[in-house]
Scaffold this active site. Sequence first.
Site, PDB file in Angstrom:
ATOM      1  CG  ASP A  31      -3.865  -0.629   1.332  1.00  0.00           C
ATOM      2  OD1 ASP A  31      -3.421  -1.534   2.043  1.00  0.00           O
ATOM      3  OD2 ASP A  31      -4.297  -0.809   0.180  1.00  0.00           O
ATOM      4  CD1 TRP A  55      -8.344  -5.953   4.736  1.00  0.00           C
ATOM      5  CD2 TRP A  55      -9.826  -7.522   4.162  1.00  0.00           C
ATOM      6  NE1 TRP A  55      -8.821  -5.640   3.490  1.00  0.00           N
ATOM      7  CE2 TRP A  55      -9.742  -6.588   3.112  1.00  0.00           C
ATOM      8  CE3 TRP A  55     -10.709  -8.590   4.026  1.00  0.00           C
ATOM      9  CZ2 TRP A  55     -10.476  -6.697   1.935  1.00  0.00           C
ATOM     10  CZ3 TRP A  55     -11.452  -8.697   2.848  1.00  0.00           C
ATOM     11  CH2 TRP A  55     -11.332  -7.757   1.819  1.00  0.00           C
ATOM     12  CG  PHE A  87     -11.009  -2.725  -2.127  1.00  0.00           C
ATOM     13  CD1 PHE A  87     -11.736  -3.049  -0.981  1.00  0.00           C
ATOM     14  CD2 PHE A  87     -10.491  -3.773  -2.883  1.00  0.00           C
ATOM     15  CE1 PHE A  87     -11.935  -4.378  -0.588  1.00  0.00           C
ATOM     16  CE2 PHE A  87     -10.680  -5.101  -2.505  1.00  0.00           C
ATOM     17  CZ  PHE A  87     -11.397  -5.411  -1.365  1.00  0.00           C
ATOM     18  CB  SER A  88      -6.571   1.433  -1.760  1.00  0.00           C
ATOM     19  OG  SER A  88      -6.310   0.859  -0.507  1.00  0.00           O
ATOM     20  CG  ASP A 159      -5.202  -0.519  -4.972  1.00  0.00           C
ATOM     21  OD1 ASP A 159      -6.311  -0.569  -4.408  1.00  0.00           O
ATOM     22  OD2 ASP A 159      -4.363  -1.428  -4.887  1.00  0.00           O
ATOM     23  CD  GLU A 213      -2.655  -5.602  -3.563  1.00  0.00           C
ATOM     24  OE1 GLU A 213      -3.718  -6.235  -3.630  1.00  0.00           O
ATOM     25  OE2 GLU A 213      -2.013  -5.500  -2.510  1.00  0.00           O
TER      26      GLU A 213
HETATM   27  C1  FRU Z   1      -3.499  -3.584  -0.621  1.00  0.00           C
HETATM   28  C2  FRU Z   1      -4.944  -3.890  -0.951  1.00  0.00           C
HETATM   29  C3  FRU Z   1      -5.436  -3.043  -2.105  1.00  0.00           C
HETATM   30  C4  FRU Z   1      -6.903  -3.001  -1.890  1.00  0.00           C
HETATM   31  C5  FRU Z   1      -7.003  -2.980  -0.382  1.00  0.00           C
HETATM   32  C6  FRU Z   1      -8.167  -3.726   0.188  1.00  0.00           C
HETATM   33  O1  FRU Z   1      -3.134  -3.882   0.685  1.00  0.00           O
HETATM   34  O2  FRU Z   1      -5.091  -5.266  -1.243  1.00  0.00           O
HETATM   35  O3  FRU Z   1      -5.050  -3.514  -3.381  1.00  0.00           O
HETATM   36  O4  FRU Z   1      -7.474  -1.871  -2.473  1.00  0.00           O
HETATM   37  O5  FRU Z   1      -5.815  -3.563   0.109  1.00  0.00           O
HETATM   38  O6  FRU Z   1      -8.238  -3.546   1.569  1.00  0.00           O
END
Ligand code: FRU
Length: 505
Positions: A31, A55, A87-88, A159, A213
């Site tokens: 993201d 990831w 995270f985001s 997020d 998300e």
């Molecule tokens: C979306 C997500 C978000 C999370 C991030 C983790 O692609 O799953 O909800 O914050 O990626 O990398």
Amino acid sequence: MDTLTTSNTAATADIYRPALHYAARNTWLNDPNGLIFHNGLYHLYYQNNPLGNVWGNMSWGHATSTDLLTWTEHAVAIACDENEDIFSGSIVHDRHNTSGFSAGSDGPLVAVYTSAFKPGSLHEGVQAQSLAYSLDGGYTWTKHGGNPVLNRGSAEFRDPKVLRYDGGAGSYWVMVAVEATDFQVVLYKSDDLKNWELLSTFGPANATGGVWECPDLFPLPVDGDPENLKWVLTVNLNPGGPNRGSAGQYFIGDFDGTTFIPDSTVTEGFQDPDRLGEYQWLDWGRDYYAAVSFSDAPDNRRLMIAWMNNWEYANHIPTTPWRSPMSLAREISLQTRDGNVCLVQQPAGDWTALADRDTYRLAETTINDGVQVLKSAEGTVQRIDVSFTPGSAEEFGLILRGDGVTGTRVGIRSSEGTLFVDRRKSGQTDFHDSFPSIDTAPLQAASGSYDLTIFVDRCSVEVFAQYGRVTMTELIFPAETSTSLSVYATGGAATITSLQVTQLS
Ligand code: FRU
């Protein structure tokens, strides 16, 4: 400040590295995070694994650009540690230092991100919202000692996108975030970015075939009229998109400082997968996810970038040493078309440096049943502007990155009212079962014409149809030698009213 300038040229071993899109030099990204225009630069932070190209080790990578087309990679901005993955989230310029993080006159940049707490940490298993601040224009970041600042005890609360609300209800920070598995956007307010008060919730509504998300909320003038503002709420969901896997939906409505009220939503029977075509999608392709907009973009423009990948196969796409590009930046606007307020998207980068490139043109040409290769229109980094008038053909369109026999088809079936991207023979497709696909979007002719603008950039195709009313974004992995461009029609004839191919590499 450590700067690594990303090479935008394809090395032989790196034939998929895009020329006009950001990809990390040699690591994984997902993201876009913390998009902000600040001190003359577009800052793109992103979910990054600094140690690999799948990831993991989630941290915020960082790149900057002046034109949204060429990017410079910087050192990791906010790194994971033994307690949390980063995270985001988003970044705001706290001009009046409401947070108290800066003694200087300009106010800090404040990142609001999700702490995904690790096993063994104090908040193990919880996702909560935290702050970090930068006093040097976004290059180095300090985590706030009082983190997390917003903890609901939830394992799926993430997020945060923060905006400044200035309206009838007052002036304060608003956060939109998700309770991902409840299909809910939660809205909070704050005066200082540290203390948050619940305003309202939105959802479930429309598409709920996967977790919700990366939400966003922003106002836009309709047809450029500042007296006629509507609000747009975007919510990404995974899986459950219109063509499988990850996608982004949006709602147009009003926000009074407390509650977002959509103009229309489907709140009964919305779980029915057959209804996906009724909802509003930011993009109908397979590879446009976690779309989010910039804070403080110049001239009040609303600019968005998405991750150009799909969680169904994200970790398997055959790029090396990096993995996953971002989409082109898009400018979002609201326009009245046929009496309805529509979301319209246009590529937003500064293309002036790329003007006056080699251009191939074709005027009024009938394509009879079959394929016609356009000699001297071949390429791997191109902008294609094409208008078709349907005739007796069942299907017509273009074959991109072809080898004379196969390629990626971008086609229209006018009797069905669909646009499609068929990447079943686009090149390498066997790295994941769900990658080879034919993906469709609803598309109607306007005044009898279908107008497409298509960006091809080594490993991607982005289609802006009917001047941005419908878009489709797809990854492709063709052979280096597959460079031909063809037009085709099946079951009859169709007419190209105009075609222009501009080489952009
Ligand atoms: C979306 C997500 C978000 C999370 C991030 C983790 O692609 O799953 O909800 O914050 O990626 O990398």
